[in-house]
Write an enzyme that holds these catalytic residues in place. Structure first.
Site, PDB file in Angstrom:
ATOM      1  N   SER A  81      41.691  48.182  30.707  1.00  0.00           N
ATOM      2  CA  SER A  81      42.723  47.317  31.272  1.00  0.00           C
ATOM      3  C   SER A  81      43.978  47.345  30.393  1.00  0.00           C
ATOM      4  O   SER A  81      44.530  48.411  30.139  1.00  0.00           O
ATOM      5  CB  SER A  81      42.156  45.901  31.441  1.00  0.00           C
ATOM      6  OG  SER A  81      42.976  45.100  32.242  1.00  0.00           O
ATOM      7  N   ASP A  92      39.761  48.418  42.535  1.00  0.00           N
ATOM      8  CA  ASP A  92      40.242  47.721  41.333  1.00  0.00           C
ATOM      9  C   ASP A  92      41.766  47.574  41.443  1.00  0.00           C
ATOM     10  O   ASP A  92      42.493  48.567  41.401  1.00  0.00           O
ATOM     11  CB  ASP A  92      39.876  48.528  40.085  1.00  0.00           C
ATOM     12  CG  ASP A  92      40.350  47.885  38.786  1.00  0.00           C
ATOM     13  OD1 ASP A  92      41.170  46.953  38.832  1.00  0.00           O
ATOM     14  OD2 ASP A  92      39.894  48.346  37.712  1.00  0.00           O
ATOM     15  N   HIS A 138      37.135  45.406  38.913  1.00  0.00           N
ATOM     16  CA  HIS A 138      37.806  45.588  37.624  1.00  0.00           C
ATOM     17  C   HIS A 138      36.898  45.251  36.444  1.00  0.00           C
ATOM     18  O   HIS A 138      37.147  45.702  35.327  1.00  0.00           O
ATOM     19  CB  HIS A 138      39.067  44.721  37.576  1.00  0.00           C
ATOM     20  CG  HIS A 138      39.919  44.957  36.358  1.00  0.00           C
ATOM     21  ND1 HIS A 138      40.469  46.189  36.061  1.00  0.00           N
ATOM     22  CD2 HIS A 138      40.300  44.116  35.342  1.00  0.00           C
ATOM     23  CE1 HIS A 138      41.157  46.097  34.936  1.00  0.00           C
ATOM     24  NE2 HIS A 138      41.060  44.872  34.472  1.00  0.00           N
TER      25      HIS A 138
END
Length: 211
Positions: free
Chosen positions: A115, A178, A191
């Site tokens: 991320s 995601d 995610h």
């Protein structure tokens, strides 16, 4: 007690002390590992390798044994204040890359991030010295900011990508749906399920073939 006897005892005591000091093991630095994983965790995750980095390091360690693998977490805020958190992470990751290359020149580096952490390691790799970059054997990214939604979260700033010299040995994992990496995705559950989807294990296979 005579002065001669006292003198003899003093000499014996001093000799014993010297012998003990000489026999004591000296402190030595930890040896350089065969593989050093530098990993940046995702937004709001507790300090450390994070929910993706920890399993990735363990999977890689199992796949490349008996090579030694050490995972080092990028020490950065990982907060929603991206304007401050990402630059801080970039600086910290770049310092790790450059110091590892300098102190352990025979160690193969693996860069990884999840991320926000994926953005951090991409920027850090691109900013590191060319000499340091030569020691990067592979990169593994998970849920890297790629979508319009990510751009909006970053206040419209350009999203990073790995420089060409790293791209050939990089794996960029994105779960279907995601929203951080999949354009139009709306499944935040996607995610946070890179371990469950098998993409962490896939990335470990990819990296293992390069170290």
């Amino acid at each position: 007690m005579t002065s001669k006897l006292m003198s003899t005892l003093a000499v014996a005591t001093f000799a014993a002390a010297v012998s003990t000091i000489a026999a004591a093991p000296s402190a030595t630095a930890e040896p350089c590992p065969d593989v050093q994983v530098i990993f940046a965790r995702g937004t709001t995750e507790p300090a450390g390798l994070g929910s993706v980095g920890g399993p990735f390091v363990e999977d890689l360690r199992a796949k490349v044994a008996p090579q030694s693998v050490v995972g080092t977490a990028v020490d950065y805020p990982a907060t929603n204040d991206f304007g401050n958190s990402v630059p801080a992470g970039t600086s910290a990751a770049r310092a790790l890359i450059e110091s590892t290359a300098a102190s352990c020149p025979n160690t193969k580096m693996v860069l990884g991030g999840f991320s926000q952490g994926a953005a951090v390691v991409q920027l850090a790799a691109n900013e590191a010295t060319a000499q340091s970059g030569d020691h990067v054997a592979a990169s593994a990214l998970f849920g890297a900011p790629r979508s319009s939604f990510s751009s909006m979260l970053a206040s419209g700033q350009a999203l990073p990508s790995l420089a060409p010299q790293y791209a050939a040995n990089a794996i960029d994992q994105c779960n279907v749906g995601d929203p951080i990496c999949w354009e139009g995705g709306m499944d935040m559950g996607a995610h946070v399920s890179y371990v469950q989807s098998g993409k962490v294990a896939q990335a470990a296979d990819f990296v293992a073939a390069r170290v």
